[in-house]
Design an enzyme around this catalytic site. Sequence first.
Site, PDB file in Angstrom:
ATOM      1  N   ARG A   1       5.330 -18.332  -6.424  1.00  0.00           N
ATOM      2  CA  ARG A   1       5.285 -16.922  -6.856  1.00  0.00           C
ATOM      3  C   ARG A   1       6.726 -16.410  -6.973  1.00  0.00           C
ATOM      4  O   ARG A   1       7.476 -16.427  -5.993  1.00  0.00           O
ATOM      5  CB  ARG A   1       4.508 -16.084  -5.839  1.00  0.00           C
ATOM      6  CG  ARG A   1       4.528 -14.619  -6.195  1.00  0.00           C
ATOM      7  CD  ARG A   1       3.738 -13.733  -5.220  1.00  0.00           C
ATOM      8  NE  ARG A   1       3.868 -12.357  -5.650  1.00  0.00           N
ATOM      9  CZ  ARG A   1       4.231 -11.342  -4.873  1.00  0.00           C
ATOM     10  NH1 ARG A   1       4.449 -11.509  -3.586  1.00  0.00           N
ATOM     11  NH2 ARG A   1       4.360 -10.131  -5.371  1.00  0.00           N
TER      12      ARG A   1
ATOM     13  N   HIS B   1       8.799  -6.518  -9.302  1.00  0.00           N
ATOM     14  CA  HIS B   1       9.052  -6.566  -7.863  1.00  0.00           C
ATOM     15  C   HIS B   1      10.288  -5.682  -7.614  1.00  0.00           C
ATOM     16  O   HIS B   1      11.341  -6.146  -7.203  1.00  0.00           O
ATOM     17  CB  HIS B   1       9.267  -8.012  -7.393  1.00  0.00           C
ATOM     18  CG  HIS B   1       9.046  -8.226  -5.924  1.00  0.00           C
ATOM     19  ND1 HIS B   1       8.197  -9.191  -5.412  1.00  0.00           N
ATOM     20  CD2 HIS B   1       9.568  -7.614  -4.842  1.00  0.00           C
ATOM     21  CE1 HIS B   1       8.223  -9.160  -4.088  1.00  0.00           C
ATOM     22  NE2 HIS B   1       9.051  -8.208  -3.713  1.00  0.00           N
TER      23      HIS B   1
ATOM     24  N   GLU C   1       3.531  -4.393  -4.224  1.00  0.00           N
ATOM     25  CA  GLU C   1       3.573  -3.330  -3.221  1.00  0.00           C
ATOM     26  C   GLU C   1       3.954  -1.963  -3.801  1.00  0.00           C
ATOM     27  O   GLU C   1       5.013  -1.408  -3.484  1.00  0.00           O
ATOM     28  CB  GLU C   1       4.525  -3.699  -2.084  1.00  0.00           C
ATOM     29  CG  GLU C   1       4.135  -5.001  -1.400  1.00  0.00           C
ATOM     30  CD  GLU C   1       4.937  -5.281  -0.136  1.00  0.00           C
ATOM     31  OE1 GLU C   1       5.871  -4.525   0.171  1.00  0.00           O
ATOM     32  OE2 GLU C   1       4.619  -6.264   0.553  1.00  0.00           O
TER      33      GLU C   1
ATOM     34  N   ASN D   1      -0.548  -8.556   0.603  1.00  0.00           N
ATOM     35  CA  ASN D   1       0.664  -8.866   1.364  1.00  0.00           C
ATOM     36  C   ASN D   1       0.447  -8.349   2.780  1.00  0.00           C
ATOM     37  O   ASN D   1       0.229  -7.144   2.974  1.00  0.00           O
ATOM     38  CB  ASN D   1       1.894  -8.165   0.772  1.00  0.00           C
ATOM     39  CG  ASN D   1       2.279  -8.712  -0.594  1.00  0.00           C
ATOM     40  OD1 ASN D   1       1.622  -9.595  -1.138  1.00  0.00           O
ATOM     41  ND2 ASN D   1       3.350  -8.175  -1.159  1.00  0.00           N
TER      42      ASN D   1
ATOM     43  N   TYR E   1       1.748  -8.612   6.974  1.00  0.00           N
ATOM     44  CA  TYR E   1       2.753  -9.107   7.920  1.00  0.00           C
ATOM     45  C   TYR E   1       2.432  -8.800   9.384  1.00  0.00           C
ATOM     46  O   TYR E   1       2.656  -9.606  10.246  1.00  0.00           O
ATOM     47  CB  TYR E   1       4.129  -8.491   7.584  1.00  0.00           C
ATOM     48  CG  TYR E   1       4.750  -9.094   6.340  1.00  0.00           C
ATOM     49  CD1 TYR E   1       5.588 -10.196   6.418  1.00  0.00           C
ATOM     50  CD2 TYR E   1       4.477  -8.575   5.076  1.00  0.00           C
ATOM     51  CE1 TYR E   1       6.156 -10.763   5.279  1.00  0.00           C
ATOM     52  CE2 TYR E   1       5.039  -9.137   3.933  1.00  0.00           C
ATOM     53  CZ  TYR E   1       5.872 -10.227   4.047  1.00  0.00           C
ATOM     54  OH  TYR E   1       6.410 -10.797   2.926  1.00  0.00           O
TER      55      TYR E   1
ATOM     56  N   GLU F   1       1.614 -12.595   0.065  1.00  0.00           N
ATOM     57  CA  GLU F   1       2.766 -12.658   0.981  1.00  0.00           C
ATOM     58  C   GLU F   1       2.269 -12.652   2.408  1.00  0.00           C
ATOM     59  O   GLU F   1       1.378 -11.876   2.759  1.00  0.00           O
ATOM     60  CB  GLU F   1       3.711 -11.444   0.816  1.00  0.00           C
ATOM     61  CG  GLU F   1       4.626 -11.531  -0.367  1.00  0.00           C
ATOM     62  CD  GLU F   1       5.597 -10.340  -0.459  1.00  0.00           C
ATOM     63  OE1 GLU F   1       5.981  -9.782   0.592  1.00  0.00           O
ATOM     64  OE2 GLU F   1       5.944  -9.988  -1.594  1.00  0.00           O
TER      65      GLU F   1
END
Length: 480
Positions: free
Chosen positions: A95, A140, A185, A326, A328, A382
């Site tokens: 990606r 991005h 995002e 995504n 985290y 992600e």
Amino acid sequence: MWAPTLIAALVTLGYTRASDNKFPDGFLMGCGTASYQVEGAWNEDGKGENIWDHMFHEHPEYGTNGDNGDVACDSYHKYKEDVQMLKALNVDVYRFSISWPRILPTGDVDIINQPGIDYYNKLINELLDNGIQPMVTMYHWDLPQALQYIGGWTNGLMADYFVEYARVLFENFGDRVKWWITFNEPAMVVKGYASKDRAPSQPAPGVGDYLAAHTLLRAHGRVYRLYHQQYRAAQNGSVGISLDVQGSAPLTNSTEDVVAADRYQQFEAGHFAHPIFSQEGDYPAIMRQRVDANSKREGRPRSRLPIFTPEEVKYIRGAADFFGLNHYWTDFVTDEVNATSPSKAGDTGATAVRNGLHSWGFRNILNWIVNEYPGYSIFVTENGVETSTGLNDIDRIQYYKEYLTELQQAVNIDKVPVIGYIAWSLMDNLEWTEGFTRKFGLYEVDFNSPNRTRTAKDSAAFMAKIFLSKKVPEDDGCLS
Ligand code: FCB
């Protein structure tokens, strides 16, 4: 969701089948990067300035140690080496993102910069020659500065510009690129219209961020429809969007905090996910209600949250072939607000007071997404962690082991339709305003050497095994 200890007990009782530590056939794995974070060559071969170039050149103090993306990992010149690293990692997919001003230096289609097109053709062909599928993020975060001079994403016309840019991408690369992500995002993109320290550094909190979000959603919907109507039949790819959705857990078990955690998630994830992925479309009802009421109380003649036309609601709803996730960490949220007004945080009326790395939060959020927005496949676009342990990054290995174990349980036990997984990141890179100090890579990059030497960390060998076997080693420890 089950606590890790309970899962461990069930594993001991033989609840999980042997195949439960293997991802299903066809599951795609790989890693990711973004143009501004790795490419460098900021003004080479006709590339236009982007909003990050502009901000860091004008205001190095908004960054860290004066770091910027002028050279970064120098992937513009070293892409062949990057592809060899990917090959050594046994990835199925890479990606990466396309720099809009490298292709269209003015942001508009009046100038199409052929060397920019050539660069991405070379990268895509090198990947395919090595058996790796390209997954392309169209945006991005590196908007052409020329478009920021006319208001950037707060200008509704930007949806037209984005459609025209997307058409150039589909025309030039769509024969070989089968995975497209419109925006990375959007919730982070709009922070640049609410605070100074993210590009484009236009602090209009509670107004500019909502306006920018509105344009991003319209732009996304239109590009999805463009692909569907004009390219899908011939190119047969998939188009999605990557949303950052962290876990949102109540800080205490008080009813107020439980309700606040839910409201927080509606403002964070729902702001973008609800218009696209919910059955009814449009912004979450709680957002409409709270922002309208606050705007009225402030004496404004209109809501700070813009209104979609019925036609817009319709073309944005359902505009995705997959939900790019995504993820985290997990936030712990309380029913208090400590924010200036107006602001999105003030409208939310809830605050994430701390966060932590809790792999159960990953399984939780995957289940939350599938319940809230049924009918979509999820592609994890992600997931990763920063470490400061250098090449011997045992903490990153532990993170991936735990998070991938939870992912597998979500897929194999909970039957969440996850179709792929991208680790962030292939290599250490420019972590935006945090510069080169935050290290997310499977490969280390020596930013002091003109050669930007790459060296595999221990986690690279660990992930290479998983990417090849599609199996996660048994979990033997916990982060939380
Ligand atoms: C995400 C961004 C990505 C990188 C990681 C650490 O929010 O999409 O570019 O900065 O965080």
